[in-house]
Design a protein around this motif. Structure first.
Motif, mmCIF file in Angstrom:
data_model
loop_
_atom_site.group_PDB
_atom_site.id
_atom_site.type_symbol
_atom_site.label_atom_id
_atom_site.label_comp_id
_atom_site.label_asym_id
_atom_site.label_seq_id
_atom_site.Cartn_x
_atom_site.Cartn_y
_atom_site.Cartn_z
ATOM 1 N N SER A 92 31.536 27.495 37.891
ATOM 2 C CA SER A 92 31.488 28.742 38.253
ATOM 3 C C SER A 92 31.056 28.842 39.979
ATOM 4 C CB SER A 92 31.149 29.664 37.583
ATOM 5 O OG SER A 92 32.116 30.223 36.298
ATOM 6 N N TYR A 93 29.642 28.417 39.917
ATOM 7 C CA TYR A 93 29.040 28.237 41.101
ATOM 8 C C TYR A 93 29.930 27.617 41.705
ATOM 9 C CZ TYR A 93 25.805 26.439 45.393
ATOM 10 O OH TYR A 93 25.452 25.888 46.142
ATOM 11 N N PHE A 94 30.626 26.341 41.771
ATOM 12 C CA PHE A 94 31.021 25.663 42.560
ATOM 13 C C PHE A 94 32.547 26.160 42.864
ATOM 14 C CE2 PHE A 94 27.858 22.067 40.804
ATOM 15 C CZ PHE A 94 27.579 21.772 41.856
ATOM 16 N N ASP A 95 33.154 26.152 42.073
ATOM 17 C CA ASP A 95 34.568 26.870 42.221
ATOM 18 C C ASP A 95 34.204 28.228 43.306
ATOM 19 O OD1 ASP A 95 36.468 25.190 40.084
ATOM 20 O OD2 ASP A 95 35.566 26.825 38.383
ATOM 21 N N CYS A 96 33.854 29.366 42.383
ATOM 22 C CA CYS A 96 32.690 30.212 44.066
ATOM 23 C C CYS A 96 32.624 29.430 45.281
ATOM 24 C CB CYS A 96 31.849 30.879 43.401
ATOM 25 S SG CYS A 96 30.778 32.392 44.418
ATOM 26 N N GLN A 97 31.843 28.573 45.794
ATOM 27 C CA GLN A 97 31.972 28.124 46.894
ATOM 28 C C GLN A 97 32.741 28.151 47.312
ATOM 29 O OE1 GLN A 97 28.799 28.322 48.484
ATOM 30 N NE2 GLN A 97 28.068 28.927 46.194
ATOM 31 N N LEU A 98 34.106 27.468 46.614
ATOM 32 C CA LEU A 98 35.794 26.918 47.064
ATOM 33 C C LEU A 98 36.345 27.799 47.340
ATOM 34 C CD1 LEU A 98 37.333 24.701 47.443
ATOM 35 C CD2 LEU A 98 38.519 25.165 44.861
ATOM 36 N N GLY A 99 36.170 28.877 47.395
ATOM 37 C CA GLY A 99 36.773 30.216 47.324
ATOM 38 C C GLY A 99 35.888 30.964 48.940
ATOM 39 N N LEU B 213 37.101 35.320 36.531
ATOM 40 C CA LEU B 213 36.684 33.894 36.364
ATOM 41 C C LEU B 213 37.926 33.656 35.651
ATOM 42 C CD1 LEU B 213 34.357 35.250 33.515
ATOM 43 C CD2 LEU B 213 33.369 33.456 34.960
ATOM 44 N N LEU B 214 38.990 34.207 35.692
ATOM 45 C CA LEU B 214 40.581 33.683 35.698
ATOM 46 C C LEU B 214 40.847 33.311 36.586
ATOM 47 C CD1 LEU B 214 42.306 36.264 34.318
ATOM 48 C CD2 LEU B 214 41.201 34.485 32.676
ATOM 49 N N TRP B 215 40.539 33.223 37.801
ATOM 50 C CA TRP B 215 41.245 32.926 39.102
ATOM 51 C C TRP B 215 40.306 31.663 39.222
ATOM 52 C CZ3 TRP B 215 37.366 31.917 43.059
ATOM 53 C CH2 TRP B 215 37.789 30.797 43.993
ATOM 54 N N MET B 216 38.555 31.924 38.429
ATOM 55 C CA MET B 216 37.978 30.067 38.928
ATOM 56 C C MET B 216 38.528 28.978 38.266
ATOM 57 S SD MET B 216 34.194 31.660 38.292
ATOM 58 C CE MET B 216 33.265 32.163 40.862
ATOM 59 N N LEU B 217 39.245 29.423 37.251
ATOM 60 C CA LEU B 217 40.153 28.594 35.962
ATOM 61 C C LEU B 217 41.718 28.630 36.417
ATOM 62 C CD1 LEU B 217 38.952 29.973 32.058
ATOM 63 C CD2 LEU B 217 38.293 28.248 33.592
ATOM 64 N N SER B 218 41.927 28.866 37.907
ATOM 65 C CA SER B 218 42.991 28.679 37.987
ATOM 66 C C SER B 218 44.250 27.480 38.091
ATOM 67 C CB SER B 218 43.840 30.020 39.495
ATOM 68 O OG SER B 218 42.990 29.551 40.516
ATOM 69 N N LEU B 219 43.078 26.552 38.969
ATOM 70 C CA LEU B 219 43.306 24.857 39.471
ATOM 71 C C LEU B 219 43.421 24.661 38.363
ATOM 72 C CD1 LEU B 219 40.967 24.858 42.391
ATOM 73 C CD2 LEU B 219 43.504 24.990 42.091
ATOM 74 N N ALA B 220 42.730 24.327 36.849
ATOM 75 C CA ALA B 220 42.876 23.611 35.906
ATOM 76 C C ALA B 220 44.093 24.028 34.745
ATOM 77 C CB ALA B 220 41.177 24.002 34.687
ATOM 78 N N VAL B 221 45.141 25.546 34.773
ATOM 79 C CA VAL B 221 45.886 26.066 33.903
ATOM 80 C C VAL B 221 47.361 25.843 35.408
ATOM 81 C CG1 VAL B 221 44.673 26.950 32.673
ATOM 82 C CG2 VAL B 221 45.965 28.423 34.791
ATOM 83 N N GLN B 222 47.347 24.702 36.257
ATOM 84 C CA GLN B 222 48.008 25.357 37.552
ATOM 85 C C GLN B 222 49.125 23.725 36.357
ATOM 86 O OE1 GLN B 222 48.550 25.147 41.034
ATOM 87 N NE2 GLN B 222 46.427 26.369 41.659
#
Length: 377
Positions: free
Chosen positions: A200-207, A9-18
């Motif tokens: 989180s689903y969309f972030d996972c798809q991005l990964g 979940l922290l990785w999924m939020l990484s784009l938002a906190v850069q």
């Protein structure tokens, strides 16, 4: 929350906190898009974009050239280098050409800054946390809608399920059996959680765009709807790129009266004095000294006493339920019988996780009440 799921979940939020990502909107050809770009000080660029019509992310990676232009590849595998999109800064925005990995012709690209005042309006208050965190995610989710699913009766309450068709993420709302104010608070928290899982689903798809794709499936199981607690298991099987698929349960337990999420130490406490475990602003634990030195040894010995046949070492040494280390990070939820606490194992022994028998009866929990003994049955 289990550390490995917390890491995801922290990785999924990484784009938002850069620092200072560029949020843009515009067109590729005639198709409307929303794009987010992170341009590093060294010229490296990564980002993502989605077509408003389709919602799914396309990953971007590349570099900023000496003239300030960006050369970006789309959905590159880890060993790929390709230029699919060239952008030139112009009039506060960006213009360029997209020709894609398989495009028969190039398309013009026009992008402009996407300001909060331009974001779509939504009457769904559950999207507010997403809006505060990420305009990119909010814009995508505001373009989706939930569809009513089945209704069912459980423990004296009617549950209405809601499905998000793109991600297949589903969660229920409670229609009756609680005061109106409690229903509103409960359903608000459930709705917020559902939208978080969709994000989180969309972030996972991005990964998964950098590897062999992605998979994100959930099983939702409500376990307790009492006058004091609502508790539900949210079990996710996922592959978001990387070496291996994984799975984890990240349950949600809510105080019916306040609509606030409940922590394990609110119900069960084995330390000295009142529960005082430091947490960060987002609710994450600051350290795990209590879990390592107090909770885990007690759970290992108590589960061995309560469930001797199930915890007895057998031919498979991987499932050593008497080892305190496997009880240091537990997933938990409330049931009519007591607290379910699931142990965590190393990857080679993941099949040992989530045994059906690992329940502490309420009679025992009451001997070790947490910060909110009023929540115990």
């Amino acid at each position: 929350m289990l550390p490995r799921l917390a890491g995801l979940l922290l990785w999924m939020l990484s784009l938002a906190v850069q620092a200072a990502p560029l949020l843009l909107q515009g067109h590729i050809g005639n198709a409307a898009v929303v794009m987010e770009l992170n341009i590093g000080q060294g010229g490296e660029v990564d980002g993502r974009y989605f077509y408003r019509k389709y919602h799914q992310d396309l990953a971007l990676s590349g570099k900023r050239m000496a003239d300030g232009s960006l050369q970006l590849g789309e959905n590159l595998q880890y060993d790929e280098q390709r230029n699919d999109l060239t952008l030139q800064p112009q009039d506060g925005g960006w213009r360029g050409q997209w020709h894609g990995p398989k495009a028969a012709r190039s398309l013009p690209v026009t992008l402009a800054p996407y300001e909060p005042a331009q974001w779509p309006a939504s009457t769904d208050a559950a999207l507010k946390p997403i809006r505060q965190r990420s305009g990119y995610d909010y814009t995508r989710l505001a373009g989706l809608s939930l569809k009513p699913g089945k209704r069912e009766r459980m423990q004296g309450h009617t549950l209405q399920w809601w499905d998000e068709p793109v991600s297949k993420i589903r969660l229920f709302r409670v229609l009756d059996g609680y005061p109106d104010a409690s229903l509103q608070r409960l359903n608000q928290l459930l709705a917020e959680r559902q939208w978080q899982e969709v994000a989180s689903y969309f972030d996972c798809q991005l990964g998964g765009t950098h590897s062999a794709g992605a998979d994100f499936e959930q099983t939702i199981t409500p376990h307790l709807l009492s006058s004091k607690l609502l508790s539900v298991s949210i079990f996710t099987s996922y592959y978001c790129g990387g070496a291996h698929p994984d799975f984890a349960d990240n349950p949600l337990t809510i105080d019916v009266a306040t609509g606030q999420a409940v922590q394990l130490e609110d119900l069960l406490w084995l330390g000295k004095g009142k529960p005082q475990l430091g947490r960060q602003a987002g609710g994450e634990r600051k350290d795990y000294q209590y879990e390592e030195k107090v909770l885990a040894p007690w759970l290992a010995s108590t589960m061995a006493r309560l469930h001797p046949a199930d915890t007895k070492p057998g031919n498979d040494d991987d499932c050593d339920y008497r080892d305190p280390q496997v009880w240091q990070f537990v997933s938990w939820y409330a049931t009519p019988q007591g607290l379910y606490l699931g142990p965590s194992f190393a990857r080679v022994a993941r099949a040992c996780e989530y045994p059906e028998w690992s329940v502490l009866p309420w009679s025992l929990v009451k001997q070790h009440p947490g910060a909110r003994p009023d929540l115990l049955p």
